[in-house]
Structures are given as C-alpha cells and as structure tokens.
Design a protein around this motif. Structure first.
Motif, PDB file in Angstrom:
ATOM      1  N   LYS A  61       0.713  -1.364   0.290  1.00 38.14           N
ATOM      2  CA  LYS A  61       0.260  -0.353  -0.153  1.00 38.14           C
ATOM      3  C   LYS A  61       0.681   1.376  -0.145  1.00 38.14           C
ATOM      4  O   LYS A  61       1.727   1.060   0.683  1.00 38.14           O
ATOM      5  N   ARG A  62       0.505   2.683  -0.459  1.00 40.92           N
ATOM      6  CA  ARG A  62       0.993   3.511  -0.440  1.00 40.92           C
ATOM      7  C   ARG A  62       0.304   4.653   0.364  1.00 40.92           C
ATOM      8  O   ARG A  62      -1.398   4.653   0.131  1.00 40.92           O
ATOM      9  N   HIS A  63       0.694   5.646   1.296  1.00 37.47           N
ATOM     10  CA  HIS A  63      -0.007   6.076   2.031  1.00 37.47           C
ATOM     11  C   HIS A  63       0.945   7.932   1.602  1.00 37.47           C
ATOM     12  O   HIS A  63       2.280   7.385   2.132  1.00 37.47           O
ATOM     13  N   VAL A  64       0.586   8.850   1.663  1.00 40.78           N
ATOM     14  CA  VAL A  64       0.613  10.039   1.259  1.00 40.78           C
ATOM     15  C   VAL A  64       0.604  10.801   2.765  1.00 40.78           C
ATOM     16  O   VAL A  64      -0.903  11.035   3.369  1.00 40.78           O
ATOM     17  N   GLY A  65       1.344  11.524   3.611  1.00 40.94           N
ATOM     18  CA  GLY A  65       1.970  11.843   4.894  1.00 40.94           C
ATOM     19  C   GLY A  65       2.050  13.313   4.716  1.00 40.94           C
ATOM     20  O   GLY A  65       3.049  13.582   4.022  1.00 40.94           O
ATOM     21  N   LEU A  66       2.027  14.100   5.542  1.00 42.82           N
ATOM     22  CA  LEU A  66       2.800  15.244   5.950  1.00 42.82           C
ATOM     23  C   LEU A  66       4.178  15.108   6.740  1.00 42.82           C
ATOM     24  O   LEU A  66       3.703  14.265   8.420  1.00 42.82           O
ATOM     25  N   TYR A  67       4.899  15.724   6.194  1.00 42.03           N
ATOM     26  CA  TYR A  67       6.814  15.024   7.666  1.00 42.03           C
ATOM     27  C   TYR A  67       6.634  16.597   8.141  1.00 42.03           C
ATOM     28  O   TYR A  67       7.295  17.466   6.845  1.00 42.03           O
ATOM     29  N   GLN A  68       7.477  16.737   9.226  1.00 42.61           N
ATOM     30  CA  GLN A  68       7.367  18.206  10.074  1.00 42.61           C
ATOM     31  C   GLN A  68       9.240  18.145   9.813  1.00 42.61           C
ATOM     32  O   GLN A  68       9.892  17.203  10.126  1.00 42.61           O
ATOM     33  N   THR A  69       9.532  18.881   8.990  1.00 44.18           N
ATOM     34  CA  THR A  69      10.991  19.327   9.003  1.00 44.18           C
ATOM     35  C   THR A  69      12.150  21.005   9.845  1.00 44.18           C
ATOM     36  O   THR A  69      10.697  21.751   9.722  1.00 44.18           O
ATOM     37  N   ASP A  70      13.137  20.837  10.105  1.00 45.00           N
ATOM     38  CA  ASP A  70      13.307  22.085  10.319  1.00 45.00           C
ATOM     39  C   ASP A  70      13.084  23.435   9.571  1.00 45.00           C
ATOM     40  O   ASP A  70      12.793  24.218  10.231  1.00 45.00           O
ATOM     41  N   VAL A  71      12.681  23.039   7.827  1.00 42.11           N
ATOM     42  CA  VAL A  71      12.649  24.249   7.642  1.00 42.11           C
ATOM     43  C   VAL A  71      11.274  23.741   7.013  1.00 42.11           C
ATOM     44  O   VAL A  71      10.508  25.238   5.772  1.00 42.11           O
ATOM     45  N   GLY A  72      10.467  23.638   7.589  1.00 39.30           N
ATOM     46  CA  GLY A  72       8.659  23.293   7.228  1.00 39.30           C
ATOM     47  C   GLY A  72       8.538  21.764   7.144  1.00 39.30           C
ATOM     48  O   GLY A  72       9.098  21.048   7.152  1.00 39.30           O
ATOM     49  N   SER A  73       7.235  22.141   6.331  1.00 41.19           N
ATOM     50  CA  SER A  73       6.433  20.734   6.133  1.00 41.19           C
ATOM     51  C   SER A  73       6.558  20.118   4.444  1.00 41.19           C
ATOM     52  O   SER A  73       6.335  21.214   3.746  1.00 41.19           O
ATOM     53  N   MET A  74       6.605  18.733   3.973  1.00 43.20           N
ATOM     54  CA  MET A  74       6.777  18.342   3.151  1.00 43.20           C
ATOM     55  C   MET A  74       5.685  17.327   3.090  1.00 43.20           C
ATOM     56  O   MET A  74       5.874  16.284   3.379  1.00 43.20           O
ATOM     57  N   ILE A  96       5.324  13.744   1.919  1.00 44.97           N
ATOM     58  CA  ILE A  96       5.939  12.163   1.368  1.00 44.97           C
ATOM     59  C   ILE A  96       4.931  11.238   1.221  1.00 44.97           C
ATOM     60  O   ILE A  96       3.946  11.432   1.647  1.00 44.97           O
ATOM     61  N   SER A  97       5.146  10.371   0.562  1.00 45.51           N
ATOM     62  CA  SER A  97       4.783   9.384  -0.046  1.00 45.51           C
ATOM     63  C   SER A  97       5.916   8.246   0.503  1.00 45.51           C
ATOM     64  O   SER A  97       6.721   7.882   0.537  1.00 45.51           O
ATOM     65  N   THR A  98       5.336   6.578   1.251  1.00 47.01           N
ATOM     66  CA  THR A  98       5.588   5.606   2.081  1.00 47.01           C
ATOM     67  C   THR A  98       4.552   4.367   0.869  1.00 47.01           C
ATOM     68  O   THR A  98       3.656   4.995   0.279  1.00 47.01           O
ATOM     69  N   HIS A  99       5.427   3.563   0.056  1.00 54.06           N
ATOM     70  CA  HIS A  99       5.668   2.281  -0.197  1.00 54.06           C
ATOM     71  C   HIS A  99       5.978   0.827  -0.035  1.00 54.06           C
ATOM     72  O   HIS A  99       6.687   1.090   0.314  1.00 54.06           O
ATOM     73  N   THR A 100       5.255   0.423   0.715  1.00 59.28           N
ATOM     74  CA  THR A 100       5.478  -0.958   1.762  1.00 59.28           C
ATOM     75  C   THR A 100       5.065  -2.006   1.147  1.00 59.28           C
ATOM     76  O   THR A 100       4.804  -2.221   0.708  1.00 59.28           O
ATOM     77  N   SER A 101       6.441  -2.133   1.427  1.00 59.16           N
ATOM     78  CA  SER A 101       6.406  -3.724   0.323  1.00 59.16           C
ATOM     79  C   SER A 101       7.265  -5.161   0.724  1.00 59.16           C
ATOM     80  O   SER A 101       6.362  -6.108   0.284  1.00 59.16           O
ATOM     81  N   HIS A 102       7.324  -5.214   2.209  1.00 60.14           N
ATOM     82  CA  HIS A 102       7.289  -6.432   3.134  1.00 60.14           C
ATOM     83  C   HIS A 102       7.155  -5.363   4.724  1.00 60.14           C
ATOM     84  O   HIS A 102       7.598  -4.068   5.139  1.00 60.14           O
ATOM     85  N   LEU A 103       6.423  -6.150   5.245  1.00 58.87           N
ATOM     86  CA  LEU A 103       6.057  -5.864   7.180  1.00 58.87           C
ATOM     87  C   LEU A 103       5.546  -7.447   7.309  1.00 58.87           C
ATOM     88  O   LEU A 103       5.007  -8.280   7.328  1.00 58.87           O
ATOM     89  N   VAL A 104       6.401  -7.453   8.562  1.00 58.61           N
ATOM     90  CA  VAL A 104       5.882  -8.991   8.857  1.00 58.61           C
ATOM     91  C   VAL A 104       5.575  -8.523  10.707  1.00 58.61           C
ATOM     92  O   VAL A 104       7.212  -7.459  11.452  1.00 58.61           O
ATOM     93  N   ASN A 105       4.880  -8.606  11.371  1.00 58.50           N
ATOM     94  CA  ASN A 105       4.773  -8.338  13.050  1.00 58.50           C
ATOM     95  C   ASN A 105       4.644  -9.095  13.679  1.00 58.50           C
ATOM     96  O   ASN A 105       3.301 -10.058  13.423  1.00 58.50           O
ATOM     97  N   THR A 106       4.931  -9.596  14.500  1.00 62.37           N
ATOM     98  CA  THR A 106       4.848 -10.642  15.641  1.00 62.37           C
ATOM     99  C   THR A 106       4.793  -9.915  16.799  1.00 62.37           C
ATOM    100  O   THR A 106       5.108 -10.686  17.681  1.00 62.37           O
ATOM    101  N   ILE A 107       4.652  -8.388  17.420  1.00 63.43           N
ATOM    102  CA  ILE A 107       4.379  -8.376  18.755  1.00 63.43           C
ATOM    103  C   ILE A 107       3.081  -8.471  19.148  1.00 63.43           C
ATOM    104  O   ILE A 107       2.156  -8.155  18.993  1.00 63.43           O
ATOM    105  N   GLY A 108       3.308  -9.039  20.030  1.00 63.61           N
ATOM    106  CA  GLY A 108       2.562  -9.276  21.480  1.00 63.61           C
ATOM    107  C   GLY A 108       2.226  -9.129  22.652  1.00 63.61           C
ATOM    108  O   GLY A 108       3.633  -7.846  22.727  1.00 63.61           O
ATOM    109  N   GLU A 109       1.701  -9.564  24.188  1.00 66.94           N
ATOM    110  CA  GLU A 109       2.018  -9.066  25.540  1.00 66.94           C
ATOM    111  C   GLU A 109       3.443  -9.778  25.401  1.00 66.94           C
ATOM    112  O   GLU A 109       3.852  -8.830  26.609  1.00 66.94           O
TER     113      GLU A 109
END
Length: 153
Positions: A88-101, A103-116
């Motif tokens: 999936k592709r996601h567009v969001g705002l990223y804050q920097t010292d010189v202002g916001s821009m 940016i889009s992220t496109h995730t190619s791999h995601l593995v999550n095993t976090i639990g309690e």
C-alpha cells in the motif's frame, strides 16, 4: 462483552534502521532504548522517546500495531504520522526544521510478531517526495519486557 485485561509493560526496544537515499552514502542507525508496550482496544502499542542519536530529541514515537498495518505517530519537536501496510502507498505530511512536506511511503514488506510478551517488527518501504523516489528504508524492531532483557551496563 469480554473485558480486556489491561496491559502495560516496561520494555527494552532494539532498533536497526537503514536508509539509502539517491546520491548519498547509506545511513544506518542502531539504537537500544527503554520504552513501553501496552494494549488498548485490542491493539498493541509501543512507545519510546527519540534521542540525539536519531536527530529527533524531544520527540515521542508511538507505533500502533495491527495485523498487517502499522501506524507510526511522532509528537513533540518532529510531529508526523506514517502508515505502513504491505503493498500500500500512503501520503502524509512530514515536519522538518525548514517546514513541512508531503511524502509518500510504499511498503513492500511488513512482518509483525509483537504481542503481550514483546516480539519483533520488520518493515521495508520506499519514500517519495513530490512523487519522485527519494530512497529505500528498512526498519527492524525487537521488543523485550524489561525483566527478561539482559541488563545494560
């Protein structure tokens, strides 16, 4: 309706992050920090304070972990929100010292095993700025309950 058992644990978070931007040397960050693992609304969250090492001192990062989706929210000196979901592709705002821009992220791999009892998270993604590929990223995180982790000395 079944009542959710509250969960809040102090954890040790180990992060290995690499960024490869066009025309630049690859950048690697390895970080071990204290944080908190908790559950709310059936979802797990991991939060920690950024440090001088990451260049985001004064920023709190919180990861909301769902099955195949991770939302990263930063508050404080470098506020931003990024969504990672495989293919999936996601567009969001990223804050920097010189202002916001935008940016889009496109995730190619995601593995999550976090639990309690902790676990791990791995995300590979690309970043686009103004629809131009800016770089590739790999983010790996291991979460260990503090009482199970070897003591840092």
């Amino acid at each position: 309706m079944e009542q959710e058992t509250p969960l809040k644990k102090d954890v040790i978070i180990t992060i290995a992050s690499s960024q490869d931007f066009e025309g630049c040397e690859p950048d690697h960050i390895n970080l071990i920090t204290a944080g908190r693992l908790y559950r709310r609304g059936g979802k797990y969250f991991v939060s920690y304070e950024e440090s001088e090492l990451t260049g985001m001192e004064g920023t709190r990062t919180t990861l909301k972990l769902e099955d195949q989706q991770v939302t990263m929210t930063r508050t404080g000196t470098h506020p931003t929100q990024m969504l990672f979901a495989k293919n999936k592709r996601h567009v969001g705002l990223y804050q920097t010292d010189v202002g916001s821009m935008a940016i889009s992220t496109h995730t190619s791999h995601l593995v999550n095993t976090i639990g309690e009892n902790g676990g791990s998270l791995a995300i590979d993604y690309t970043v686009e700025i103004d629809s131009t590929l800016a770089g590739t990223h790999r983010f790996e995180m291991a979460v260990t309950p503090s009482n199970d982790a070897p003591h840092l000395s």
